[in-house]
Design a protein around this motif. Structure first.
Motif, PDB file in Angstrom:
ATOM      1  N   LYS A   1       0.809  14.634  -1.392  1.00 18.35           N
ATOM      2  CA  LYS A   1      -0.299  15.583  -1.546  1.00 18.35           C
ATOM      3  C   LYS A   1      -0.229  16.675  -0.477  1.00 18.35           C
ATOM      4  O   LYS A   1      -0.386  17.853  -0.756  1.00 18.35           O
ATOM      5  N   LYS A   2       0.019  16.256   0.762  1.00 19.43           N
ATOM      6  CA  LYS A   2       0.079  17.189   1.887  1.00 19.43           C
ATOM      7  C   LYS A   2       1.216  18.194   1.739  1.00 19.43           C
ATOM      8  O   LYS A   2       1.105  19.342   2.163  1.00 19.43           O
TER       9      LYS A   2
ATOM     10  N   ASP B   1       0.831  -1.192   0.000  1.00 17.82           N
ATOM     11  CA  ASP B   1       0.000   0.000   0.000  1.00 17.82           C
ATOM     12  C   ASP B   1       0.876   1.255   0.000  1.00 17.82           C
ATOM     13  O   ASP B   1       1.603   1.508   0.957  1.00 17.82           O
TER      14      ASP B   1
ATOM     15  N   GLU C   1      -0.273  10.207   0.160  1.00 19.83           N
ATOM     16  CA  GLU C   1      -0.901  11.206   1.023  1.00 19.83           C
ATOM     17  C   GLU C   1       0.116  12.276   1.440  1.00 19.83           C
ATOM     18  O   GLU C   1      -0.184  13.467   1.478  1.00 19.83           O
ATOM     19  N   GLN C   2       1.332  11.832   1.758  1.00 21.99           N
ATOM     20  CA  GLN C   2       2.362  12.795   2.176  1.00 21.99           C
ATOM     21  C   GLN C   2       2.775  13.710   1.030  1.00 21.99           C
ATOM     22  O   GLN C   2       3.033  14.895   1.245  1.00 21.99           O
TER      23      GLN C   2
ATOM     24  N   ALA D   1      -0.449   4.229  -0.202  1.00 22.77           N
ATOM     25  CA  ALA D   1      -1.316   5.344   0.196  1.00 22.77           C
ATOM     26  C   ALA D   1      -0.654   6.318   1.180  1.00 22.77           C
ATOM     27  O   ALA D   1      -0.755   7.526   0.989  1.00 22.77           O
ATOM     28  N   PRO D   2       0.052   5.827   2.229  1.00 24.64           N
ATOM     29  CA  PRO D   2       0.649   6.807   3.148  1.00 24.64           C
ATOM     30  C   PRO D   2       1.659   7.724   2.460  1.00 24.64           C
ATOM     31  O   PRO D   2       1.783   8.886   2.843  1.00 24.64           O
ATOM     32  N   TYR D   3       2.352   7.236   1.443  1.00 26.85           N
ATOM     33  CA  TYR D   3       3.341   8.062   0.743  1.00 26.85           C
ATOM     34  C   TYR D   3       2.653   9.031  -0.221  1.00 26.85           C
ATOM     35  O   TYR D   3       3.034  10.200  -0.321  1.00 26.85           O
TER      36      TYR D   3
ATOM     37  N   GLN E   1      -2.065   3.374  -7.811  1.00 25.76           N
ATOM     38  CA  GLN E   1      -2.698   3.956  -6.626  1.00 25.76           C
ATOM     39  C   GLN E   1      -2.673   5.486  -6.688  1.00 25.76           C
ATOM     40  O   GLN E   1      -3.630   6.140  -6.277  1.00 25.76           O
TER      41      GLN E   1
END
Lengths: 396, 282
Positions: A218-219, A209, A215-216, A211-213, A240
């Motif tokens: 994007k942030k 996954d 998300e970072q 997703a956590p990367y 993803q």
């Protein structure tokens, strides 16, 4: 348990081989090429490309009566892209007489076997390892690199980066020698151009996954993201990131990320992604046209990035054997160092100082060609312009 | 922050679907099923074959049914005959099964990565607190919750559920009470394998398909089962959510330790409670 058995076998094999090598080499000795590569790990599809290109080159050479009369033989063992396993499998190949090694994928694998070359009496020709150290700080006389190292990729991306308007960049790279090295060079380029790296992320091996990367990234407010992922990682990340809408929002560029292989899997998710291209079947040289024509006749599809790079490695080995008039690793090594070779890129030289092949490099974007998406070369940078500084201090 | 928690739940949900199948099979047959990852992979490929023809939901159903049949066959031919064997024998046999399944899939579909499409109904993103979030990921959460609820209801409120719980606690005493554990386990192993198929299809659009895709996720699922307590359904649910969160927050706040955090947690839990979270069973 199986490891220690394997080790025992390898050691026994080495002893047998030592006795064998003491005998004189005949003109009809076969040229034995060992191909330790990833057949089941994260980079398994790259390994498949390596094997296809090796098989193609060997069959081509044998159809012409071998290389300077030597029949070419090859053998492969699975390394799962793990440095420790790569070391054991390579040693096994050498002990079985396959003293010319090529085909390792992860840089960590190449770096793991490089210090052993002297002791094993073998040589290693890198076709995919990009970490600068291999022909830089950790260079050894018996290791050669015919593919593009990270410093050359960085020199290729820098002019592109300079003319881009994005100021804030994020890096998502594999947490291995190659990813770390390429990430660092990209950071330096960003800084030198007065831009800023707002996220510097390194993803562990075998994750599912991303997703956590994503998300970072994007942030962080990044306007562009530099991706240093290959094989399974590249496909999972691209897929993803597309689902999260990241690909449309920011500029995506990378190295070994959108190659012929991954673009085929990804389809639309790869469209518009920029990237370094180390080899393309569309290169306009007579040698490449001949190679591509024969390849398409055999496999019905043009050769991919990694297939082209592997083929270059085989071309170089064959020509070195011809020049050396020998299949012995020592003689071939002498012919490789400082030698000039006829490759699909044209006539190129392996620098004697660090054993890096000075080759041109390319930058492009994934676009539809005749309705099929593929990476298309947009800029070519000459071999002289991407030639990396010599950092190798080789014990001669 | 909320998005990160949500991402953790998605991955946790996926792990739960896989882990609960392991728990079901372990509960009745005491088999540590190393082939579970390969069954997950096979389920994904079967679903892929159907959805490539344009029937995404058909792929989901076909995969579950096909995997249920595979599960029943496995139970009748392999697990039942190995009942009296040592644990290590069943581990080796399931490991062999894994290798066979990987080879079969490689022979049919090849090694190249395949992309599983997202169903049109679940494509795109929705805004959650102003951030776009893939609809498909919400679907993964919904599937995990639905399975958790229906499985709990089935185990609590039906007679078969009662038998399953009894047999999971002590198969010998349960069969002395006149319950046919063999036919019971046919249902349970079939169900557990069908869930592996379901999770394969659900994971398809998130992960690329490859013959070794099961290996990458099986380790995490085993950690979930061990932390939750071998054979505990509620424990697996809580542990899966926990591991999902640890994966996400580890990646954000402790990137250098992200890969070892789940293992550290497992070691810690085993020292604190050797039978896992919900490990009241002996």
């Amino acid at each position: 348990m199986s490891n220690s058995v394997g080790y025992l076998k390898a050691t026994a094999g080495a002893i047998v081989m030592a006795g064998f090598m003491a005998g004189t080499a005949h003109a009809a000795d076969p040229l034995k090429i060992g191909v330790p590569t990833d057949l089941s790990g994260t980079y398994a599809t790259l390994g498949e490309e390596v094997m296809r290109a090796v098989r193609f080159a060997v069959e081509e050479a044998n159809a012409q009566g071998g290389v300077a009369g030597h029949k070419v033989e090859f053998k492969s063992y699975d390394t799962e892209a793990k440095p420790d396993l790569a070391r054991r499998q390579s040693e096994k190949l050498v002990s079985e007489g396959y003293t010319i090694l090529t085909g390792l994928i992860a840089s960590g694998e190449g770096l793991a076997i490089a210090p052993q070359m002297e002791r094993w009496g073998s040589i290693y020709v890198s076709t995919i390892n990009k970490a600068d150290e291999l022909t830089g700080t950790q260079c050894v006389p018996r290791v050669f690199r015919v593919n593009t190292q990270s410093a050359m990729d960085a020199a290729t991306v820098k002019p592109w980066l300079a003319q881009r308007s994005e100021k804030k960049w994020a890096v998502v790279a594999a947490d291995i020698a190659w990813g770390r090295g390429s990430g660092k060079l990209f950071n330096e380029a960003v800084k030198a151009l007065g831009k800023e790296t707002v996220a510097d992320l390194y993803t562990p091996a075998n994750i599912n996954d991303f997703a956590p990367y994503i998300e970072q990234v994007k942030k962080s407010g990044a306007e562009g993201v530099w991706v240093v992922l290959a094989g399974r990682d590249a496909v999972n990340f691209a897929q993803q990131a597309k689902q999260f809408g990241l690909t449309e929002k920011v500029t995506v560029a990378g190295v070994s990320f959108t190659t012929d292989g991954t673009v085929k899997t990804l389809g639309d998710a790869a469209k518009g992604i920029f990237g370094i291209i180390n080899y393309s079947s569309t290169l306009d040289t007579p040698q490449n046209k001949a190679f591509t024509k024969d390849w398409v006749a055999k496999y019905k599809t043009p050769p991919t990035n990694f297939e082209g790079e592997t083929y270059v490695g085989m071309q170089v080995i064959f020509q070195a054997v011809k020049a050396a008039k020998s299949v012995k690793a020592d003689d071939v090594a002498k012919a490789l160092s400082g030698g000039e070779f006829d490759t699909v890129f044209g006539k190129l030289k392996i620098r004697a100082e660090d054993h890096q092949l000075l080759k041109p490099n390319y930058f492009g974007v994934v676009e539809p060609v005749d309705g099929v998406l593929r990476p298309v070369v947009k800029t070519t940078v000459s071999a002289a312009d991407v030639a990396p500084a010599v950092t190798c201090k080789m014990a001669k | 922050m909320f998005i990160q928690i949500l991402n953790g739940i998605v991955y946790g949900g996926l792990l739960y679907l896989l882990a609960v199948g392991l728990v079901l099979i372990f509960g009745l047959r005491e088999v540590v099923n190393f082939a579970h990852g390969a069954l997950f992979m096979l389920g994904a490929y079967i679903g892929f074959a159907v959805s490539a023809a344009g029937y995404w939901w058909g792929g989901l159903v076909v995969s579950m049914v096909a995997m249920a049949i595979v599960g029943c066959a496995l139970d009748a031919t392999v697990f039942r005959t190995l009942r009296k064997q040592d644990h290590i024998v069943t581990v080796l046999v399931t490991f062999g099964l894994m290798l066979i399944l990987e080879t079969v899939v490689t022979a049919i579909w090849g090694k190249a990565y395949l992309r599983y499409p997202v169903p049109p109904l679940l494509a795109g993103t929705v805004d959650i607190f102003g951030e776009p979030f893939p609809v498909y990921r919400l679907f993964v959460i919904a599937v995990a919750v639905a399975i958790a609820l229906s499985l709990t209801a089935w185990l609590r409120f039906t007679r078969i559920g009662l038998y399953v719980r009894a047999a999971s606690t002590d198969p010998r005493i349960t069969s002395i009470q006149g319950i046919n554990v063999d036919s019971l386990s046919l249902i349970v192993v079939g169900l557990g394998t069908a869930l592996a198929g379901l999770s394969g299809v659900v994971a398809g659009p998130l992960l690329s398909l490859s013959p070794t895709m099961g290996n990458y996720i099986l380790i995490d699922s085993f950690i979930v089962v061990v932390i939750g307590g071998l054979g505990s359904f509620a424990g697996a649910f809580i542990a899966a959510l926990l591991i999902g969160q640890i994966h996400n927050f580890g990646a954000v706040y402790l990137p250098w330790a992200a890969t070892i955090l789940p293992f550290l947690l497992m070691v810690g839990i085993l020292i604190w409670r050797p039978t896992g979270f919900a490990g009241s069973r002996t």
